[in-house]
Design a protein around this motif. Structure first.
Motif, PDB file in Angstrom:
ATOM      1  N   SER A   1       0.683  -0.918  -0.131  1.00  0.00           N
ATOM      2  CA  SER A   1       0.083   0.033   0.037  1.00  0.00           C
ATOM      3  C   SER A   1       0.837   1.215   0.009  1.00  0.00           C
ATOM      4  O   SER A   1       0.368   2.264  -0.567  1.00  0.00           O
TER       5      SER A   1
ATOM      6  N   GLY B   1       0.438   4.471  -2.464  1.00  0.00           N
ATOM      7  CA  GLY B   1       0.395   5.770  -2.148  1.00  0.00           C
ATOM      8  C   GLY B   1       1.509   6.695  -2.775  1.00  0.00           C
ATOM      9  O   GLY B   1       1.299   7.857  -3.265  1.00  0.00           O
ATOM     10  N   THR B   2       2.543   6.331  -2.963  1.00  0.00           N
ATOM     11  CA  THR B   2       3.579   6.747  -3.518  1.00  0.00           C
ATOM     12  C   THR B   2       3.541   7.011  -4.953  1.00  0.00           C
ATOM     13  O   THR B   2       3.651   8.064  -5.393  1.00  0.00           O
TER      14      THR B   2
ATOM     15  N   SER C   1       0.824   7.513  -6.753  1.00  0.00           N
ATOM     16  CA  SER C   1      -0.187   8.499  -6.836  1.00  0.00           C
ATOM     17  C   SER C   1       0.420   9.892  -6.871  1.00  0.00           C
ATOM     18  O   SER C   1      -0.268  10.725  -7.507  1.00  0.00           O
TER      19      SER C   1
ATOM     20  N   HIS D   1       0.932   4.180   7.092  1.00  0.00           N
ATOM     21  CA  HIS D   1       0.829   5.251   5.944  1.00  0.00           C
ATOM     22  C   HIS D   1       1.017   6.734   6.095  1.00  0.00           C
ATOM     23  O   HIS D   1       0.833   6.982   7.187  1.00  0.00           O
TER      24      HIS D   1
ATOM     25  N   ILE E   1      -0.025  13.466   2.444  1.00  0.00           N
ATOM     26  CA  ILE E   1       0.694  13.677   1.137  1.00  0.00           C
ATOM     27  C   ILE E   1       2.024  14.213   1.028  1.00  0.00           C
ATOM     28  O   ILE E   1       2.896  13.844   0.321  1.00  0.00           O
TER      29      ILE E   1
ATOM     30  N   TYR F   1       4.262  10.954   1.275  1.00  0.00           N
ATOM     31  CA  TYR F   1       4.340  10.198   0.007  1.00  0.00           C
ATOM     32  C   TYR F   1       5.145  11.206  -0.925  1.00  0.00           C
ATOM     33  O   TYR F   1       5.883  10.589  -1.673  1.00  0.00           O
TER      34      TYR F   1
END
Length: 193
Positions: A32, A36-37, A39, A173, A176, A179
């Motif tokens: 996951s 996220g990265t 995106s 996680h 933004i 990431y």
């Protein structure tokens, strides 16, 4: 070895800008964190670097992991490198089992995609009891050792993520900005290929 499944098993595959034949495309295999990265990394790549992402909860002992990855990879219009990470899944595996299975996976990746660099990624820092940081560190030591034995470069996402630990949203996680920091490191390496 009979695989142990998580309570939710998932794959998240993503390929974009398929018409962009000039892009340096990376087969980005991960969990996951890779989803996220990716995106944020793809917009940051500005059409010059594109991450085709096979994100999955599959553990290294999952008998269809490599087959599933291979099916996705067969759709890539081109490939400049393979970035590989699987560190935050398969906690049922002992460190010895993880090392054996990771070595097998690395060798399969090199055999299948060795015409481009295969680059393991160190797993990210966590504060979650479900992904104990001591086990992440032990696995990262295994990855570093196996990569060195094969003459492979390693991307150290652990250090980047630890430096951005204040960006963790749930212990695993990132927000933004977290990431973005991970994506910048991936792009830095991708641009040197």
């Amino acid at each position: 070895m009979i695989p142990v499944y998580e309570s939710i098993e998932w794959d998240n595959t993503w390929m974009e800008q398929t018409e962009n034949t000039a892009a340096r495309r990376i087969l980005y295999v991960g969990d996951s964190i890779s989803v996220g990265t990716r995106s944020v990394a793809n917009p940051m790549g500005a059409g010059k670097v594109v991450f085709d992402n096979f994100g999955s909860s599959k553990s290294l002992d999952n008998p269809v992991f490599f087959e599933s990855l291979s099916l996705f990879a067969s759709q890539q219009p081109s490939r400049a490198a393979v970035f590989f990470n699987n560190g935050l899944h398969g906690w049922h595996l002992t460190d010895e089992e993880y090392e054996t299975l990771y070595a097998v996976m690395l060798d399969k990746l090199i055999e299948a995609y060795g015409d481009v660099p295969v680059i393991p990624l160190l797993s990210t820092f966590t504060t979650s009891p479900y992904s104990p940081v001591e086990r992440v560190q032990a696995r990262n030591a295994i990855v570093s050792r196996l990569a060195a034995a094969r003459g492979l470069r390693v991307i150290d996402l652990y250090s980047v993520s630890k430096a951005n630990a204040d960006r963790l949203t749930d212990g695993v996680h990132f927000d933004i900005e977290g990431y973005n920091a991970l994506a910048e490191e991936l792009l830095r390496v991708a641009e040197t290929l």
